[in-house]
Scaffold this motif. Structure first.
Motif, PDB file in Angstrom:
ATOM      1  N   HIS A  44     -84.768   1.529  11.690  1.00  0.00           N
ATOM      2  CA  HIS A  44     -86.155   2.213  11.121  1.00  0.00           C
ATOM      3  C   HIS A  44     -86.305   2.702   9.508  1.00  0.00           C
ATOM      4  O   HIS A  44     -85.600   3.233   8.936  1.00  0.00           O
TER       5      HIS A  44
ATOM      6  N   PRO B 254     -87.832   2.927   5.726  1.00  0.00           N
ATOM      7  CA  PRO B 254     -88.749   3.642   5.208  1.00  0.00           C
ATOM      8  C   PRO B 254     -90.160   3.519   5.351  1.00  0.00           C
ATOM      9  O   PRO B 254     -90.501   2.104   5.057  1.00  0.00           O
ATOM     10  N   GLU B 255     -91.041   4.484   5.392  1.00  0.00           N
ATOM     11  CA  GLU B 255     -92.577   4.096   5.498  1.00  0.00           C
ATOM     12  C   GLU B 255     -93.350   5.364   5.109  1.00  0.00           C
ATOM     13  O   GLU B 255     -92.774   6.456   4.670  1.00  0.00           O
TER      14      GLU B 255
ATOM     15  N   PRO C 251     -95.918   8.492   5.400  1.00  0.00           N
ATOM     16  CA  PRO C 251     -95.911   9.559   6.416  1.00  0.00           C
ATOM     17  C   PRO C 251     -96.704   9.289   7.454  1.00  0.00           C
ATOM     18  O   PRO C 251     -96.599   9.725   8.625  1.00  0.00           O
TER      19      PRO C 251
ATOM     20  N   GLY D 241     -97.154   6.344   8.756  1.00  0.00           N
ATOM     21  CA  GLY D 241     -96.528   4.910   9.443  1.00  0.00           C
ATOM     22  C   GLY D 241     -96.939   3.805   9.032  1.00  0.00           C
ATOM     23  O   GLY D 241     -97.604   3.766   7.971  1.00  0.00           O
TER      24      GLY D 241
ATOM     25  N   GLY E 296     -86.309  11.481   1.536  1.00  0.00           N
ATOM     26  CA  GLY E 296     -87.743  10.619   1.463  1.00  0.00           C
ATOM     27  C   GLY E 296     -88.192  10.488  -0.181  1.00  0.00           C
ATOM     28  O   GLY E 296     -89.198   9.783  -0.330  1.00  0.00           O
TER      29      GLY E 296
ATOM     30  N   LYS F  23     -91.338   9.032   4.544  1.00  0.00           N
ATOM     31  CA  LYS F  23     -90.605   9.207   5.464  1.00  0.00           C
ATOM     32  C   LYS F  23     -89.155   8.203   5.530  1.00  0.00           C
ATOM     33  O   LYS F  23     -89.198   6.958   5.387  1.00  0.00           O
TER      34      LYS F  23
ATOM     35  N   ARG G 263     -83.763   5.497   9.058  1.00  0.00           N
ATOM     36  CA  ARG G 263     -83.050   6.215   9.871  1.00  0.00           C
ATOM     37  C   ARG G 263     -82.046   5.142  10.594  1.00  0.00           C
ATOM     38  O   ARG G 263     -82.411   3.934  10.908  1.00  0.00           O
TER      39      ARG G 263
ATOM     40  N   ALA H 162     -81.027  10.356   8.950  1.00  0.00           N
ATOM     41  CA  ALA H 162     -81.705   9.746   7.769  1.00  0.00           C
ATOM     42  C   ALA H 162     -80.594   8.997   6.786  1.00  0.00           C
ATOM     43  O   ALA H 162     -79.545   9.859   6.542  1.00  0.00           O
TER      44      ALA H 162
END
Length: 493
Positions: free
Chosen positions: A49, A51-52, A54, A56, A95, A124, A127, A132
């Protein structure tokens, strides 16, 4: 894949046509560390997953958001500058952003791209296995003038340094256009790739008086152009340190030999490169030597200590079990100094390891890029009580639990990061170097050998990178740590 870094070994990866061997950070003075042994910090480049925002949307949404935020600098528009700026940055576990670096173009475009990224809300985090984790990323930011195609416009160039211009004149017929990237990047006369340029600069670094006096340490970033003739021109300091260090950095770049020029579609083109030059004071102590690591007086010094240890009676009496670790500094004369127990078990156990370490013969000292002997930290350990002799002396090629780098980082990828080369499969124009080494029962690397090379400075650079690998989590057979040999391929340009 995950990459392990050391505080004194900034190994930023290579951005195409841009930064040579390191993850870039602001050139703050380098402060000598006082702790003899620390676990490496772990930064991933690919996690399940990523980072992106908040809201998405993944990488595409993040790139689009940065692009919407960017403000085209007026100076760049007036100069007709357009093209791509690449931003490299790390998204921490909370983040937030760190180690942000933008490269490409000029006239304020890198700064505008950085401001656009920093103007976004907190991301975000990436993960992995539900946790995280820090992740290193890069994004392209486009600067395109309305009504004009990006292809064919001149990229901005660094303002020439008068000193650099005098020492590196532009040859007749050399182009004034500077390309952001090319099919084949510039190479040194022996064909060595980009990582060898940084090593050459460090080997030939002009001394800076204020650094030699011990007043300051740190990095200077210099941008220069390799023209179609292969001659270096237009050198300029883009991240200064001090007047003396900046001048020394420019003099060093001006002494670079004629390159084999970059080519695009089979034709020579001019390319802009940015390189870091690191200035260390005379009393600096390295965590990892930038040239070659100290060589102990025996192949696997941990195994030697294990064989020589006298187990204190308290170990059996109190049924103690565990590792005892000592940090030390290998001085330029090869002697061990500044011994300190950093992993205690019991007072008698600690004293026994200190006795053994003090009795070790001299090391071959570590060396910097210029071959000068330097002070380097090291770490030694023994297990109380020792494992059976077979697990110390025998070398396996396969065991039930194979050795791993900290946090299970890829061995080949970590070597390539130490080289400043991107990982992955060999592409056209790339070659493989095969190198073997042994990971001892205590995780140390020794018996490093070249199995199949490509010649020149490339082979030496790969061997030096393997010697700088961090301590492994050792392999195990029947539940006991053992020595395991490896042969790994390393992709080089």
């Amino acid at each position: 894949m995950k990459i392990s870094f050391y505080p004194s070994l900034l190994l930023p990866w290579l951005l195409p046509s841009l930064v040579l061997p390191c993850l870039l950070t602001s050139p703050q003075p380098v402060v000598a560390q006082t702790r003899p042994h620390q676990p490496p910090q772990s930064v991933y480049v690919n996690v399940p997953h990523m980072p992106e925002l908040p809201t998405g949307g993944g990488l595409a949404a993040l790139t689009a958001a940065v692009q919407r935020q960017v403000k085209y600098p007026v100076a760049a528009q007036r100069q007709g500058v357009q093209g791509t700026v690449t931003i490299a940055f790390t998204v921490l576990a909370d983040g937030s952003l760190t180690d942000v670096y933008a490269q490409g173009l000029d006239y304020g475009c890198p700064e505008a791209a950085t401001a656009a990224l920093r103007g976004l809300p907190r991301l975000k985090p990436g993960r992995r296995q539900g946790q995280a984790v820090p992740v290193r990323m890069s994004l392209p930011v486009q600067f395109v003038l309305a009504g004009l195609p990006a292809e064919g416009r001149a990229e901005a160039r660094a303002t020439p340094s008068p000193a650099a211009r005098q020492q590196q004149p532009v040859e007749p017929g050399d182009t004034s256009r500077v390309w952001p990237t090319a099919d084949q990047m510039p190479r040194l006369p022996d064909g060595s790739g980009s990582y060898a340029v940084g090593a050459l600069l460090q080997r030939t670094l002009v001394p800076a008086p204020d650094v030699q006096a011990g007043h300051i340490e740190g990095r200077v970033f210099v941008r220069f152009t390799v023209g179609t003739s292969g001659v270096v021109r237009d050198a300029v300091v883009v991240k200064p340190l001090s007047a003396g260090a900046d001048a020394a950095a420019l003099q060093t770049v001006a002494r670079l030999p004629r390159f084999l020029p970059a080519t695009h579609n089979g034709q020579p083109v001019a390319i802009s490169l940015t390189v870091p030059l690191t200035f260390y004071g005379p009393n600096h102590t390295y965590n990892r030597a930038p040239g070659s690591q100290p060589v102990p007086p025996m192949p696997d010094v941990d195994a030697y200590l294990q064989q020589q240890v006298r187990v204190p009676a308290v170990v059996a009496a109190q049924q103690l079990s565990g590792l005892v670790g000592v940090g030390a500094v290998v001085m330029p004369d090869g002697q061990l100094d500044s011994l300190k127990v950093v992993r205690p078990l019991c007072a008698a156990c600690d004293a026994e390891l200190l006795r053994l370490v003090r009795g070790l013969p001299r090391y071959q000292p570590g060396r910097d890029e210029a071959g000068r002997a330097v002070a380097v930290r090291t770490y030694l350990e023994v297990r109380m009580p020792p494992n059976p002799p077979d697990s110390i002396s025998r070398v396996y090629t396969y065991v039930e639990q194979m050795p791993q780098l900290p946090n299970a980082a890829s061995i080949s990828a970590t070597i390539q990061e130490l080289l400043g080369e991107p990982g992955g499969q060999a592409a056209p124009g790339q070659r493989r170097v095969f190198v073997s080494f042994t990971v001892g029962p205590h995780g140390g690397v020794y018996a490093v050998k070249l199995q199949k090379g490509v010649g020149g400075a490339t082979d030496a650079a790969v061997l030096a990178a393997v010697q700088r690998l961090p301590r492994f989590v050792p392999g195990k057979q029947n539940g006991r740590p053992v020595a395991v040999s490896f042969t790994v391929p390393v992709v080089v340009k």
